[in-house]
Design an enzyme around this catalytic site. Structure first.
Site, mmCIF file in Angstrom:
data_model
loop_
_atom_site.group_PDB
_atom_site.id
_atom_site.type_symbol
_atom_site.label_atom_id
_atom_site.label_comp_id
_atom_site.label_asym_id
_atom_site.label_seq_id
_atom_site.Cartn_x
_atom_site.Cartn_y
_atom_site.Cartn_z
ATOM 1 N N GLY A 135 0.841 -1.194 0.000
ATOM 2 C CA GLY A 135 0.000 0.000 0.000
ATOM 3 C C GLY A 135 0.872 1.239 0.000
ATOM 4 C CG LEU A 136 3.856 1.297 -2.138
ATOM 5 C CD1 LEU A 136 4.795 1.023 -3.292
ATOM 6 C CD2 LEU A 136 4.616 1.398 -0.813
ATOM 7 N N GLY A 163 1.854 5.438 3.009
ATOM 8 C CA GLY A 163 2.614 4.209 2.863
ATOM 9 C C GLY A 163 3.934 4.416 2.135
ATOM 10 N NE ARG A 199 -6.105 -0.717 -6.493
ATOM 11 C CZ ARG A 199 -7.243 -0.173 -6.080
ATOM 12 N NH1 ARG A 199 -8.264 -0.949 -5.746
ATOM 13 N NH2 ARG A 199 -7.354 1.145 -5.970
ATOM 14 C CG ASN A 252 -7.021 5.766 9.822
ATOM 15 O OD1 ASN A 252 -6.213 5.775 10.743
ATOM 16 N ND2 ASN A 252 -7.104 6.745 8.938
ATOM 17 C CB SER A 264 -1.209 10.313 13.965
ATOM 18 O OG SER A 264 -1.550 11.669 13.761
ATOM 19 C CE LYS A 321 -4.276 7.949 13.462
ATOM 20 N NZ LYS A 321 -5.388 8.091 12.545
ATOM 21 C CG HIS A 365 -4.912 10.756 17.491
ATOM 22 N ND1 HIS A 365 -5.208 10.956 16.149
ATOM 23 C CD2 HIS A 365 -3.787 11.455 17.719
ATOM 24 C CE1 HIS A 365 -4.299 11.737 15.610
ATOM 25 N NE2 HIS A 365 -3.423 12.069 16.534
ATOM 26 C CG ASN A 366 -8.111 10.021 13.693
ATOM 27 O OD1 ASN A 366 -6.969 10.096 14.153
ATOM 28 N ND2 ASN A 366 -8.344 9.699 12.437
ATOM 29 C CD GLU A 410 -7.065 14.783 13.123
ATOM 30 O OE1 GLU A 410 -7.653 14.657 12.030
ATOM 31 O OE2 GLU A 410 -6.068 14.096 13.448
#
Length: 302
Positions: free
Chosen positions: A7-8, A12, A31, A95, A121, A173, A176-177, A180
Site C-alpha cells: 500500500g504505497l 505508505g 495495486r 485506520n 498519525s 488512534k 485521537h482522531n 482531532e
C-alpha cells in the site's frame, strides 16, 4: 531489519522512504505499479504480488499493510496470510476499526501468525517529522517490529508506544482522531468569529502567528492553520466541504456504548455532515415554523 510494505499511497510510500533512509531493507508492493517503480529507483526492492513480497523477505517476516480500512484491508491480510509461515507478523497501519483488529489478531493467532495494529498519525509530514504510532499486540510481535517503529517515530523513545493488546493501538488512534475533530472545529469556529468582525478588519494570518508563540492554544494544528491562511487569506480556492474518515463516527459510537458524554466530539462530527449540505431541509423547516407561529420573515426563492 527487513520489512515489506503493501500500500504505497501518500503515507505508505513516505513510510517506506523513511525506513529506507533509516537503513532498513524494504520490499514494496502496490495495486498500481507506478509507486513501486518510484520506490525501486530510490532503493526499495520491488514486488509485483503479495506472494513475491513475502518470498523476498527472510523469516521471521514482517509485512506492514497500509491500505484503506474495511474490505481492502481484509482482502490483503487474507491474501498475505496465505503466503506466510508461522512466526511471521502482519502489521495493520491503516485506520481499521479496533474491533476488526481484535478479531483479526485472534484469527491469525490460530494459524501461528503475529498481528500488530499500529494506529498511525503524521500525514504528509511524517516523512520529515516522524510518525506518531499507537501500537497494540503481543509483546513478542511488537518486539519483532520495534526497529521499524523506532525509525518511523520522531525519535527512538518518543512518539510511539506499545499501548496494550491487539486492538488497543487502533482504539487509541480512534479516540485521537475524535479529539482531532473537536480541536479542528474549535479553531474553525473561533476564526469564523474573528472574520465576522468586519469593523476591525482583522488579519487572520497575523492572529494565527501571534497565537503560535506563547499562547495556551498553540498547537501543530494552529501551525497548519497559519500556513493555510498565509497561502490564501480568504480561503477563496477551497470549498467548505469536509470529509470524515470514519474514526470520528466510531469514537462517538464508543462514547455512547460506554455511557461517556462526548458533546464536543459529537458536535464536531455533526458539523462535518452539515458542511456537505448544499441546502438543508431542516433549516428550511425551522424557518417555516418560525413564520407559522410568530409571523417571522422568511427568505423565499425567487
Amino acid at each position: 531489519m527487513e520489512i515489506g510494505i503493501i500500500g504505497l499511497g501518500r503515507m505508505g510510500a513516505n513510510m517506506a522512504r523513511r525506513l529506507l533512509a533509516g537503513g532498513h531493507r524494504v520490499v514494496v508492493a502496490n495495486r498500481s505499479p507506478e509507486p513501486v517503480k518510484e520506490l525501486e529507483a530510490e532503493g526499495a526492492v520491488a514486488a509485483w504480488s503479495h506472494a513475491e513480497l513475502v518470498a523476498a523477505l527472510a523469516p521471521p517476516r514482517v509485512v506492514w499493510i497500509m491500505v484503506p480500512a474495511g474490505d481492502p484491508t481484509e482482502a490483503v491480510i487474507g491474501d498475505v496470510a496465505g503466503a506466510l509461515a508461522p512466526g511471521d507478523v502482519i502489521v495493520d497501519g491503516g485506520n481499521s476499526n479496533y474491533k476488526d483488529s481484535v478479531r483479526r489478531a485472534a484469527e491469525l493467532a490460530e494459524r501461528g501468525f503475529g498481528f500488530v495494529d499500529a494506529g498511525t498519525s503524521g500525514g504528509i509530514w511524517g516523512l520529515s517529522e516522524g510518525y506518531s504510532l499507537m501500537v497494540g499486540g503481543e509483546a513478542a510481535s511488537v518486539a519483532l517490529v520495534r526497529p521499524a517503529l523506532e525509525t518511523l517515530a520522531p525519535a527512538l523513545d518518543r512518539g510511539w508506544g506499545h499501548v496494550g493488546p491487539a486492538g488497543a493501538g487502533h482504539f487509541v488512534k480512534m479516540v485521537h482522531n475524535g479529539i482531532e475533530y473537536g480541536l479542528m472545529q474549535a479553531y474553525a469556529e473561533g476564526f469564523e468569529i474573528l472574520k465576522a468582525k468586519d469593523e476591525f478588519a482583522l488579519d487572520l494570518h497575523q492572529v494565527a502567528e501571534v497565537w503560535r508563540t506563547g499562547s495556551v492554544v498553540r498547537s501543530w494544528l494552529l501551525d497548519l492553520t497559519a500556513a493555510a491562511l498565509a497561502e490564501d487569506p480568504d480561503l477563496s480556492t477551497i470549498q467548505g466541504w469536509v470529509a470524515d474518515s470514519g474514526e470520528g463516527r466510531w469514537t462517538v459510537a464508543e462514547a455512547i456504548d460506554s455511557d461517556v458524554p462526548a458533546p464536543v466530539i459529537t458536535m464536531a462530527l455533526l458539523m462535518r455532515f452539515v458542511s456537505r449540505q448544499d441546502e438543508s431541509f431542516g433549516a428550511k423547516l425551522l424557518a417555516a415554523m418560525r413564520n407559522q407561529f410568530g409571523g417571522h420573515a422568511v427568505r423565499r426563492n425567487t
